[in-house]
Design a protein around this motif. Structure first.
Motif, short mmCIF file in Angstrom:
data_model
loop_
_atom_site.label_atom_id
_atom_site.label_comp_id
_atom_site.label_asym_id
_atom_site.label_seq_id
_atom_site.Cartn_x
_atom_site.Cartn_y
_atom_site.Cartn_z
N LYS A 1 0.84 -1.20 0.00
CA LYS A 1 0.00 0.00 0.00
C LYS A 1 0.87 1.25 0.00
O LYS A 1 0.59 2.21 -0.72
CB LYS A 1 -0.93 -0.02 1.21
CG LYS A 1 -2.06 0.95 1.14
CD LYS A 1 -2.98 0.72 2.34
CE LYS A 1 -4.31 1.35 2.14
NZ LYS A 1 -5.19 1.14 3.28
N ALA A 2 1.94 1.24 0.79
CA ALA A 2 2.86 2.38 0.84
C ALA A 2 3.56 2.57 -0.51
O ALA A 2 3.98 3.69 -0.84
CB ALA A 2 3.90 2.17 1.94
N LEU A 3 3.65 1.50 -1.28
CA LEU A 3 4.26 1.56 -2.61
C LEU A 3 3.24 1.90 -3.69
O LEU A 3 3.58 1.97 -4.86
CB LEU A 3 4.94 0.23 -2.93
CG LEU A 3 6.19 -0.07 -2.11
CD1 LEU A 3 6.54 -1.54 -2.18
CD2 LEU A 3 7.34 0.79 -2.60
N GLY A 4 1.98 2.05 -3.29
CA GLY A 4 0.94 2.37 -4.27
C GLY A 4 0.40 1.14 -4.98
O GLY A 4 -0.10 1.24 -6.10
N CYS A 5 0.50 -0.02 -4.33
CA CYS A 5 0.06 -1.28 -4.94
C CYS A 5 -0.92 -1.99 -4.01
O CYS A 5 -1.06 -1.62 -2.85
CB CYS A 5 1.25 -2.20 -5.18
SG CYS A 5 2.52 -1.52 -6.22
N ARG A 6 -1.52 -3.03 -4.52
CA ARG A 6 -2.37 -3.89 -3.70
C ARG A 6 -2.29 -5.31 -4.22
O ARG A 6 -1.94 -5.56 -5.37
CB ARG A 6 -3.81 -3.41 -3.69
CG ARG A 6 -4.47 -3.55 -5.04
CD ARG A 6 -5.89 -3.04 -4.99
NE ARG A 6 -6.35 -2.98 -6.36
CZ ARG A 6 -7.55 -3.35 -6.73
NH1 ARG A 6 -8.41 -3.78 -5.84
NH2 ARG A 6 -7.91 -3.27 -7.98
N LEU A 7 -2.63 -6.24 -3.35
CA LEU A 7 -2.73 -7.63 -3.76
C LEU A 7 -4.05 -7.84 -4.46
O LEU A 7 -5.05 -7.18 -4.14
CB LEU A 7 -2.69 -8.56 -2.54
CG LEU A 7 -1.34 -8.75 -1.87
CD1 LEU A 7 -1.51 -9.64 -0.64
CD2 LEU A 7 -0.35 -9.38 -2.82
N SER A 8 -4.09 -8.75 -5.39
CA SER A 8 -5.36 -9.12 -6.00
C SER A 8 -5.38 -10.62 -6.21
O SER A 8 -4.33 -11.26 -6.28
CB SER A 8 -5.56 -8.38 -7.33
OG SER A 8 -4.60 -8.76 -8.27
N ILE A 9 -6.55 -11.15 -6.29
CA ILE A 9 -6.74 -12.59 -6.48
C ILE A 9 -7.26 -12.82 -7.88
O ILE A 9 -8.16 -12.12 -8.34
CB ILE A 9 -7.75 -13.14 -5.45
CG1 ILE A 9 -7.34 -12.80 -4.03
CG2 ILE A 9 -7.97 -14.63 -5.65
CD1 ILE A 9 -6.04 -13.41 -3.59
N GLU A 10 -6.70 -13.80 -8.55
CA GLU A 10 -7.21 -14.17 -9.86
C GLU A 10 -7.14 -15.69 -9.98
O GLU A 10 -6.31 -16.33 -9.33
CB GLU A 10 -6.42 -13.49 -10.97
CG GLU A 10 -4.94 -13.79 -10.98
CD GLU A 10 -4.19 -12.99 -12.02
OE1 GLU A 10 -3.69 -13.62 -12.98
OE2 GLU A 10 -4.13 -11.76 -11.90
N PRO A 11 -8.01 -16.26 -10.77
CA PRO A 11 -8.03 -17.71 -10.88
C PRO A 11 -6.77 -18.23 -11.56
O PRO A 11 -6.19 -17.57 -12.41
CB PRO A 11 -9.27 -18.00 -11.72
CG PRO A 11 -9.55 -16.74 -12.46
CD PRO A 11 -9.02 -15.62 -11.61
N LEU A 12 -6.35 -19.41 -11.14
CA LEU A 12 -5.23 -20.07 -11.79
C LEU A 12 -5.67 -20.60 -13.14
O LEU A 12 -6.81 -21.04 -13.30
CB LEU A 12 -4.73 -21.24 -10.95
CG LEU A 12 -4.06 -20.92 -9.63
CD1 LEU A 12 -3.79 -22.21 -8.86
CD2 LEU A 12 -2.76 -20.19 -9.87
N LYS A 13 -4.77 -20.57 -14.08
CA LYS A 13 -5.04 -21.22 -15.36
C LYS A 13 -4.85 -22.71 -15.13
O LYS A 13 -4.12 -23.12 -14.24
CB LYS A 13 -4.05 -20.72 -16.41
CG LYS A 13 -4.20 -19.24 -16.68
CD LYS A 13 -3.14 -18.77 -17.65
CE LYS A 13 -3.22 -17.28 -17.78
NZ LYS A 13 -1.96 -16.63 -17.64
N THR A 14 -5.50 -23.52 -15.91
CA THR A 14 -5.43 -24.97 -15.73
C THR A 14 -3.99 -25.46 -15.68
O THR A 14 -3.63 -26.27 -14.84
CB THR A 14 -6.19 -25.70 -16.85
OG1 THR A 14 -7.52 -25.21 -16.87
CG2 THR A 14 -6.19 -27.19 -16.64
#
Length: 134
Positions: free
Chosen positions: A90-103
Motif C-alpha cells: 500500500k505504501a508503494l501504491g500497490c495492492r494484492l489481487s486474487i485471480e483464478p489459476l489457469k489450468t
C-alpha cells in the motif's frame, strides 16, 4: 579508468524511471514466489522495488513503520505476515489481487485430482463431517 556499476543499481534506476516496468517486476516476483516459494528472492525483489520507489526511509515513512523494522522484514528469512506485506505494498501504491489459476498452473490438475467444488445445495447431509468420529 571506467567506473562499473552493480547490476542492482542499474535495475533500480530503470524501475525508478518506469512505473509500469516496476509493477511488472514486482508482479513477476510474486508469481515466481507462488511457483517456487523462494522467500529470499521475493524479499530481494521487494527490496529492489522499494529502492526504486524512494528507498527504505521513504517507504517506511509512507507505511508508518520504523525504517529499522522495514529493513528487518526485508532481511528476514521468513516471508512477512500478510498484513505487513499489504501495508508495504500500500505504501508503494500497490495492492494484492486474487485471480483464478489457469489450468496449466494448477498442480492438482496435473496430478489428476478433481478440484471442482460442489455448490452447497448439492452437498448431502451424510457428506457433512462429523465431530464425533463414529
Amino acid at each position: 579508468m571506467r567506473k562499473y556499476r552493480k547490476w542492482r543499481e542499474i535495475v533500480v534506476e530503470q524501475l525508478a524511471a518506469d512505473w509500469d516496468a516496476a509493477l511488472d517486476y514486482i508482479q513477476f516476483a510474486m508469481e515466481e514466489y507462488q511457483v517456487d516459494g523462494d522467500t529470499a528472492v521475493l524479499l530481494l525483489s521487494l527490496e529492489t522495488f522499494i529502492a526504486s520507489q524512494g528507498g527504505i526511509e521513504e517507504v517506511a515513512k509512507r507505511s508508518a513503520m520504523a525504517p529499522e523494522t522495514l529493513s528487518k522484514i526485508l532481511s528476514s528469512e521468513e516471508a512477512p505476515h500478510l498484513g505487513t506485506f499489504v501495508t508495504i505494498l500500500k505504501a508503494l501504491g500497490c495492492r494484492l489481487s486474487i485471480e483464478p489459476l489457469k489450468t496449466e498452473d494448477c498442480g492438482a490438475a496435473h496430478a489428476g485430482v478433481d478440484t471442482s467444488v460442489a455448490p452447497i445445495e448439492d452437498i448431502k447431509s451424510e457428506m457433512v463431517l462429523s465431530s464425533d468420529n463414529k
